[in-house]
Design a protein around this motif. Structure first.
Motif, mmCIF file in Angstrom:
data_model
loop_
_atom_site.group_PDB
_atom_site.id
_atom_site.type_symbol
_atom_site.label_atom_id
_atom_site.label_comp_id
_atom_site.label_asym_id
_atom_site.label_seq_id
_atom_site.Cartn_x
_atom_site.Cartn_y
_atom_site.Cartn_z
ATOM 1 N N ASN A 121 1.641 -0.825 -0.059
ATOM 2 C CA ASN A 121 0.019 0.035 -0.065
ATOM 3 C C ASN A 121 0.912 0.841 0.077
ATOM 4 O O ASN A 121 1.608 2.075 0.851
ATOM 5 N N TYR A 122 1.169 1.565 -1.138
ATOM 6 C CA TYR A 122 2.214 3.173 -0.850
ATOM 7 C C TYR A 122 1.178 3.748 -0.361
ATOM 8 O O TYR A 122 1.273 4.571 -0.175
ATOM 9 N N GLU A 123 -0.272 3.912 -0.843
ATOM 10 C CA GLU A 123 -0.547 4.745 -0.621
ATOM 11 C C GLU A 123 -2.045 4.568 0.046
ATOM 12 O O GLU A 123 -2.994 3.197 -0.449
ATOM 13 N N LEU A 124 -2.028 4.534 1.893
ATOM 14 C CA LEU A 124 -3.262 3.804 2.598
ATOM 15 C C LEU A 124 -4.374 4.469 2.106
ATOM 16 O O LEU A 124 -4.143 5.298 2.054
ATOM 17 N N PRO A 125 -5.574 3.611 2.212
ATOM 18 C CA PRO A 125 -7.228 3.926 1.405
ATOM 19 C C PRO A 125 -7.770 4.150 2.244
ATOM 20 O O PRO A 125 -7.046 4.882 3.694
ATOM 21 N N ASN A 126 -8.393 4.972 1.840
ATOM 22 C CA ASN A 126 -9.341 6.142 2.636
ATOM 23 C C ASN A 126 -10.432 5.571 3.749
ATOM 24 O O ASN A 126 -11.300 6.306 4.496
ATOM 25 N N VAL A 127 -11.006 4.373 2.909
ATOM 26 C CA VAL A 127 -11.735 4.044 3.356
ATOM 27 C C VAL A 127 -11.711 2.634 3.931
ATOM 28 O O VAL A 127 -10.809 1.449 3.477
ATOM 29 N N PRO A 128 -11.715 2.068 6.091
ATOM 30 C CA PRO A 128 -10.603 0.604 6.273
ATOM 31 C C PRO A 128 -11.056 -0.557 5.269
ATOM 32 O O PRO A 128 -10.323 -1.751 5.117
ATOM 33 N N GLU A 129 -12.385 -0.873 5.274
ATOM 34 C CA GLU A 129 -12.846 -1.331 3.982
ATOM 35 C C GLU A 129 -11.528 -1.622 2.652
ATOM 36 O O GLU A 129 -11.491 -3.406 1.976
ATOM 37 N N ILE A 178 2.655 -4.979 3.103
ATOM 38 C CA ILE A 178 3.544 -3.989 3.353
ATOM 39 C C ILE A 178 2.776 -2.567 2.989
ATOM 40 O O ILE A 178 1.841 -2.298 2.147
ATOM 41 N N SER A 179 2.431 -2.065 4.177
ATOM 42 C CA SER A 179 1.820 0.067 3.911
ATOM 43 C C SER A 179 3.125 0.677 4.534
ATOM 44 O O SER A 179 3.373 0.524 5.086
ATOM 45 N N PHE A 180 3.223 1.845 4.137
ATOM 46 C CA PHE A 180 3.386 2.532 3.941
ATOM 47 C C PHE A 180 2.916 4.070 4.579
ATOM 48 O O PHE A 180 1.642 4.410 4.165
ATOM 49 N N CYS A 181 2.867 4.204 5.939
ATOM 50 C CA CYS A 181 2.232 5.038 6.289
ATOM 51 C C CYS A 181 3.043 7.252 6.757
ATOM 52 O O CYS A 181 3.524 6.840 7.336
ATOM 53 N N ASP A 182 1.880 7.858 6.526
ATOM 54 C CA ASP A 182 2.825 9.641 6.272
ATOM 55 C C ASP A 182 1.867 10.225 7.325
ATOM 56 O O ASP A 182 0.872 9.812 7.544
ATOM 57 N N THR A 183 2.434 10.724 7.459
ATOM 58 C CA THR A 183 1.829 11.889 8.823
ATOM 59 C C THR A 183 0.172 11.621 8.801
ATOM 60 O O THR A 183 -0.257 11.943 9.417
ATOM 61 N N ASP A 184 0.146 12.235 7.122
ATOM 62 C CA ASP A 184 -1.551 12.784 6.493
ATOM 63 C C ASP A 184 -2.307 12.113 6.420
ATOM 64 O O ASP A 184 -3.564 11.698 7.000
ATOM 65 N N SER A 185 -2.184 9.880 6.879
ATOM 66 C CA SER A 185 -2.376 9.372 6.953
ATOM 67 C C SER A 185 -1.853 7.793 8.050
ATOM 68 O O SER A 185 -3.662 7.138 8.263
ATOM 69 N N LYS A 186 -2.135 9.279 8.630
ATOM 70 C CA LYS A 186 -1.781 8.789 10.422
ATOM 71 C C LYS A 186 -3.795 8.067 10.722
ATOM 72 O O LYS A 186 -3.849 6.998 11.929
ATOM 73 N N LYS A 187 -4.705 8.845 11.123
ATOM 74 C CA LYS A 187 -5.726 8.347 11.293
ATOM 75 C C LYS A 187 -6.430 7.637 9.907
ATOM 76 O O LYS A 187 -7.106 7.049 10.596
ATOM 77 N N ASP A 188 -5.508 7.367 8.815
ATOM 78 C CA ASP A 188 -6.617 6.557 7.912
ATOM 79 C C ASP A 188 -5.802 5.237 8.444
ATOM 80 O O ASP A 188 -6.754 4.248 8.908
ATOM 81 N N LEU A 189 -4.514 5.083 9.457
ATOM 82 C CA LEU A 189 -4.404 3.736 9.398
ATOM 83 C C LEU A 189 -4.964 3.301 11.138
ATOM 84 O O LEU A 189 -5.117 2.295 10.895
ATOM 85 N N LYS A 190 -4.989 4.535 12.324
ATOM 86 C CA LYS A 190 -5.767 3.732 13.058
ATOM 87 C C LYS A 190 -7.250 3.672 12.916
ATOM 88 O O LYS A 190 -7.863 2.274 13.126
ATOM 89 N N ASN A 191 -8.164 4.164 11.637
ATOM 90 C CA ASN A 191 -8.891 3.800 11.174
ATOM 91 C C ASN A 191 -9.559 1.944 10.745
ATOM 92 O O ASN A 191 -10.379 1.166 10.903
ATOM 93 N N ILE A 192 -8.170 2.117 10.013
ATOM 94 C CA ILE A 192 -8.161 0.720 9.503
ATOM 95 C C ILE A 192 -7.947 -0.631 10.705
ATOM 96 O O ILE A 192 -8.384 -1.751 10.456
#
Length: 381
Positions: A316-324, A343-357
């Motif tokens: 996941n070069y960019e995490l999706p904003n929809v957890p499903e 493997i997922s890449f998580c940047d500062t802007d994507s931390k909320k997406d990671l938490k939701n996943i």
């Protein structure tokens, strides 16, 4: 359990044996008897569970036993993308090799001539994307008045892509008295409501919760900022032992941009998304399946048509904003009991997406620490 215990006719069993299929998956075990019993069905199953065979096999058996007219369209499978239509058509080809039933996939993005010619010869099972099917109906090329079985496959994605109005128009052209099979990877309230409006006293099969990820997939995450992602990805790919890697980006533009950067770094790769022509998409998929290229970059919709048993790694070069969507993405690897890596890449802007996943899947994804230099740079920012 084997396929013989599901009361599959010898012609189909022979085709399955020739292909090497011996043990039905969970959704096949549960769905095939329901379909053979001519009941409506809601099937909720994530990618890679053998969903296509769970409706293709019993449809072939029912139509064969009824001895349907060879020129009559008796079953219709609606699916959202060209890749999925081709994939489903290939499955019907595999299972029907010892039957006299015919099947055809129709989809947009290519000239209609060859599809029209094939339709005129007669088709029993039609696999179609909604847009091309409506186009053919409006031209008077296709008549759906003899449909006995309707399948809506990947219903959640079909509605996400804006096909709901097309689907409703198509439904007005099909007999109300029919058997309807509704398959979706997710079943939010609006999807369930839509399903209930189409089906008559359906039985439901839920193979795995939509929030679950396969135990065979080893999941991990790197905390890395956007300007370091290409460097990290290049390093991972150059040191990977994986024969194939599927990489997800959020946008078509992002996919094309990443391909250029990887090729510049000496890593053969290609992108697949909705802006590519059908011929280009098919060629890229063939190159990936046959290991002529080892890296494929895809958007989520395009990836629904990628059906590869041996896909060891997803990134996941960019995490999706929809957890499903995360669950769908990593479901491309670790299939049929094989081990896989996500493997997922998580940047500062994507931390909320990671938490939701992590909230959806029910656990914290392990953090990778085998890139100390990159992680050190990230921590300083």
């Amino acid at each position: 359990m084997n396929f013989d215990e599901l009361n599959i006719i010898p012609e189909i069993t022979k085709a399955l044996q020739k292909t090497g299929y011996t043990t039905p998956t969970e959704i096949q075990q549960r769905a095939i008897p329901i379909v053979l019993n001519k009941k409506d069905l809601i099937g909720c199953a994530q990618t890679g569970t053998g969903k296509t065979a769970s409706f293709a096999i019993p449809i072939l058996q029912l139509l064969h036993q009824k001895k349907v007219d060879k020129k009559q369209i008796s079953a219709l499978v609606l699916t959202p993308t060209r890749e999925l239509a081709l994939q489903i058509d290939e499955n019907f080809k595999t299972y029907s090799q010892f039957l006299s039933l015919s099947h055809l996939a129709i989809f947009g993005g290519v000239p209609q001539g060859a599809q029209v010619t094939a339709l005129k010869k007669g088709v029993n099972i039609l696999i179609a994307t909604p847009g091309r099917l409506l186009d053919f109906i409006n031209q008077g090329i296709i008549n759906l008045q003899n449909i006995e079985i309707l399948v809506l496959d990947e219903a959640d994605r079909m509605l996400d892509m804006g096909f709901v109005h097309d689907v409703k128009k198509i439904l007005t052209k099909i007999p109300k008295k029919r058997q309807t099979l509704f398959f979706s990877a997710t079943m939010p309230p609006e999807i369930r409501s839509f399903a209930q409006s189409l089906l008559y006293r359906p039985e439901e099969v839920n193979v795995t919760p939509v929030s679950s990820t396969a135990e065979t997939v080893k999941q991990s995450v790197y905390f890395v900022e956007k300007d370091q992602k290409v460097e990290l990805l290049t390093d991972l790919l150059k040191n990977s032992t994986s024969i194939r890697t599927l990489i997800f980006t959020r946008t078509k533009y992002g996919a094309d941009k990443l391909v250029k950067k990887l090729i510049k770094a000496g890593i053969p790769s290609a992108a697949i998304h909705g802006d590519k022509s059908q011929n280009t998409r098919q060629r890229v998929l063939d190159d990936f399946k046959n290991s002529r290229i080892g890296v494929l970059i895809a958007t989520d919709i395009a990836a629904r048509g990628i059906d590869i048993d041996e896909l060891p790694q997803v990134i996941n070069y960019e995490l999706p904003n929809v957890p499903e969507t995360y669950v769908h993405r990593i479901g491309r690897t670790g299939r049929a009991g094989a081990a896989g890596s996500a493997i997922s890449f998580c940047d500062t802007d994507s931390k909320k997406d990671l938490k939701n996943i992590e909230k959806l899947i029910g656990f914290r994804i392990p953090v990778r620490k085998d890139q100390p230099e990159l992680e050190l740079k990230t921590k300083k920012q």
